[in-house]
Design a protein around this motif. Structure first.
Motif, PDB file in Angstrom:
ATOM      1  N   VAL A  21       0.835  -1.201   0.000  1.00 59.50           N
ATOM      2  CA  VAL A  21       0.000   0.000   0.000  1.00 59.50           C
ATOM      3  C   VAL A  21       0.871   1.253   0.000  1.00 59.50           C
ATOM      4  CG1 VAL A  21      -1.862   1.222   1.180  1.00 59.50           C
ATOM      5  CG2 VAL A  21      -1.725  -1.264   1.339  1.00 59.50           C
ATOM      6  N   GLU A  22       0.411   2.240  -0.762  1.00 58.96           N
ATOM      7  CA  GLU A  22       1.033   3.567  -0.744  1.00 58.96           C
ATOM      8  C   GLU A  22      -0.094   4.588  -0.722  1.00 58.96           C
ATOM      9  OE1 GLU A  22       3.898   6.438  -3.498  1.00 58.96           O
ATOM     10  OE2 GLU A  22       3.803   4.278  -3.870  1.00 58.96           O
ATOM     11  N   VAL A  23      -0.087   5.427   0.290  1.00 53.40           N
ATOM     12  CA  VAL A  23      -1.135   6.437   0.426  1.00 53.40           C
ATOM     13  C   VAL A  23      -0.504   7.793   0.662  1.00 53.40           C
ATOM     14  CG1 VAL A  23      -2.800   4.780   1.350  1.00 53.40           C
ATOM     15  CG2 VAL A  23      -1.363   6.087   2.925  1.00 53.40           C
ATOM     16  N   ALA A  24      -1.276   8.820   0.365  1.00 55.72           N
ATOM     17  CA  ALA A  24      -0.849  10.196   0.633  1.00 55.72           C
ATOM     18  C   ALA A  24      -1.994  10.906   1.354  1.00 55.72           C
ATOM     19  CB  ALA A  24      -0.502  10.911  -0.665  1.00 55.72           C
ATOM     20  N   PRO A  79       7.091  15.550   4.865  1.00 54.64           N
ATOM     21  CA  PRO A  79       5.842  16.271   4.588  1.00 54.64           C
ATOM     22  C   PRO A  79       6.043  17.365   3.534  1.00 54.64           C
ATOM     23  CG  PRO A  79       6.774  16.940   6.706  1.00 54.64           C
ATOM     24  CD  PRO A  79       7.591  15.792   6.224  1.00 54.64           C
ATOM     25  N   ARG A  80       4.998  17.577   2.744  1.00 57.37           N
ATOM     26  CA  ARG A  80       5.030  18.628   1.736  1.00 57.37           C
ATOM     27  C   ARG A  80       3.647  19.278   1.689  1.00 57.37           C
ATOM     28  NH1 ARG A  80       4.546  13.832  -1.102  1.00 57.37           N
ATOM     29  NH2 ARG A  80       2.841  13.764  -2.631  1.00 57.37           N
ATOM     30  N   VAL A  81       3.618  20.458   1.125  1.00 56.16           N
ATOM     31  CA  VAL A  81       2.366  21.200   1.069  1.00 56.16           C
ATOM     32  C   VAL A  81       1.742  21.018  -0.305  1.00 56.16           C
ATOM     33  CG1 VAL A  81       1.290  23.484   1.258  1.00 56.16           C
ATOM     34  CG2 VAL A  81       3.214  22.881   2.746  1.00 56.16           C
ATOM     35  N   GLU A  82       0.500  20.578  -0.338  1.00 58.85           N
ATOM     36  CA  GLU A  82      -0.252  20.434  -1.581  1.00 58.85           C
ATOM     37  C   GLU A  82      -1.624  21.069  -1.403  1.00 58.85           C
ATOM     38  OE1 GLU A  82      -0.573  16.382  -2.814  1.00 58.85           O
ATOM     39  OE2 GLU A  82       1.574  16.140  -3.206  1.00 58.85           O
ATOM     40  N   GLN A  83      -1.919  22.021  -2.247  1.00 50.73           N
ATOM     41  CA  GLN A  83      -3.215  22.701  -2.225  1.00 50.73           C
ATOM     42  C   GLN A  83      -3.542  23.248  -0.839  1.00 50.73           C
ATOM     43  OE1 GLN A  83      -6.066  19.887  -3.762  1.00 50.73           O
ATOM     44  NE2 GLN A  83      -5.210  19.947  -5.846  1.00 50.73           N
ATOM     45  N   GLY A  84      -2.531  23.817  -0.217  1.00 50.09           N
ATOM     46  CA  GLY A  84      -2.727  24.485   1.059  1.00 50.09           C
ATOM     47  C   GLY A  84      -2.797  23.561   2.264  1.00 50.09           C
ATOM     48  N   ARG A  85      -2.460  22.281   2.099  1.00 48.07           N
ATOM     49  CA  ARG A  85      -2.478  21.357   3.248  1.00 48.07           C
ATOM     50  C   ARG A  85      -1.204  20.526   3.255  1.00 48.07           C
ATOM     51  NH1 ARG A  85      -5.119  15.952   2.542  1.00 48.07           N
ATOM     52  NH2 ARG A  85      -5.074  15.490   0.314  1.00 48.07           N
ATOM     53  N   VAL A  86      -0.812  20.100   4.446  1.00 43.10           N
ATOM     54  CA  VAL A  86       0.399  19.300   4.603  1.00 43.10           C
ATOM     55  C   VAL A  86       0.072  17.848   4.273  1.00 43.10           C
ATOM     56  CG1 VAL A  86       2.179  18.515   6.187  1.00 43.10           C
ATOM     57  CG2 VAL A  86       1.290  20.858   6.382  1.00 43.10           C
ATOM     58  N   VAL A  87       0.842  17.275   3.358  1.00 44.12           N
ATOM     59  CA  VAL A  87       0.610  15.904   2.907  1.00 44.12           C
ATOM     60  C   VAL A  87       1.858  15.060   3.178  1.00 44.12           C
ATOM     61  CG1 VAL A  87       0.136  14.426   0.915  1.00 44.12           C
ATOM     62  CG2 VAL A  87      -1.010  16.639   1.135  1.00 44.12           C
ATOM     63  N   ILE A  88       1.629  13.854   3.647  1.00 45.19           N
ATOM     64  CA  ILE A  88       2.718  12.911   3.907  1.00 45.19           C
ATOM     65  C   ILE A  88       2.487  11.650   3.084  1.00 45.19           C
ATOM     66  CG2 ILE A  88       3.836  11.453   5.651  1.00 45.19           C
ATOM     67  CD1 ILE A  88       3.126  13.494   7.739  1.00 45.19           C
ATOM     68  N   GLN A  89       3.533  11.195   2.421  1.00 42.86           N
ATOM     69  CA  GLN A  89       3.465   9.945   1.653  1.00 42.86           C
ATOM     70  C   GLN A  89       3.825   8.774   2.578  1.00 42.86           C
ATOM     71  OE1 GLN A  89       2.758  10.618  -1.567  1.00 42.86           O
ATOM     72  NE2 GLN A  89       2.989   8.694  -2.674  1.00 42.86           N
TER      73      GLN A  89
END
Length: 208
Positions: free
Chosen positions: A138-141, A171-181
């Motif tokens: 599994v790989e989720v973001a 962590p990185r910012v995508e569309q104004g929110r912090v996202v973690i892979q």
């Protein structure tokens, strides 16, 4: 046959000392005869009986010990059967485990995770024959809180689901929110299919 006559007149002429000596010899002879012919055989019988009683008592004690251990083994076996039954309750049939994995994928989406990869692996029966492993790569973001909530829901399931080899990227910012892979292995466990006896299998095949 006539018994020999005792000459009482001759006995009267025997001195008193000799009479006492003869009486002592007679009493001693009777005592010796009583001991060898009555007392000693009885003592041997008593000794044999006591030996047999001792042997039987030892056997009874050994059997009592075995019975005690047997009761302990039976109680331990019952406890193991109860624990095994409880564990089996957490092992669904293979088809149900497949549906459970699909439900987990849907749960991740509902929580807000972006499922990048959901790759089921081969189902492998454990050498013990007690369960089947059903792995999924599994790989989720998604947000850190969302990923944590997803793993928390998995840990609280009544079925056995393991999460291993968890790797979380930066962590990185995508569309104004912090996202973690997050990349991890998800493993469901299922009960092996019960094998039918040859006669039952043949009868089922004949009906089909």
């Amino acid at each position: 046959m006539e018994l020999p006559k005792v000459n009482l007149e001759a006995l009267r002429t025997v001195p008193v000392g000799q009479k006492i000596a003869l009486l002592g010899i007679l009493i001693a002879g009777i005592g010796v005869g009583f001991y060898y012919y009555i007392v000693e055989p009885k003592n041997e019988i008593i000794a044999q009986v006591q030996a047999e009683i001792g042997k039987l008592d030892a056997e009874i004690q050994t059997l009592a010990l075995k019975v005690k251990h047997l009761d302990e083994l039976i109680a331990a076996n019952k406890q193991l059967e109860i624990e095994l039954a409880k564990k089996k309750e957490r092992l669904p049939p293979e088809e149900e485990a497949v549906m459970l994995l699909k439900q987990l994928s849907d749960l991740g989406v509902r929580l807000g995770l972006d499922i990048k990869l959901w790759k089921p692996g081969n189902h492998v029966e454990d050498p013990s024959k007690l369960f089947i492993r059903m792995p999924v790569n599994v790989e989720v973001a998604g947000g850190y809180h969302t990923a944590g909530l997803f793993f928390d829901r998995i840990s609280k399931l009544p079925r056995i689901i393991n999460v291993t080899d968890l790797k979380m990227g930066s962590p990185r910012v995508e569309q104004g929110r912090v996202v973690i892979q997050s990349v991890f292995d998800l493993t469901a466990f299922a009960a092996p299919q019960e094998k039918k006896a040859p006669a039952v299998a043949a009868a089922t095949a004949a009906v089909k």
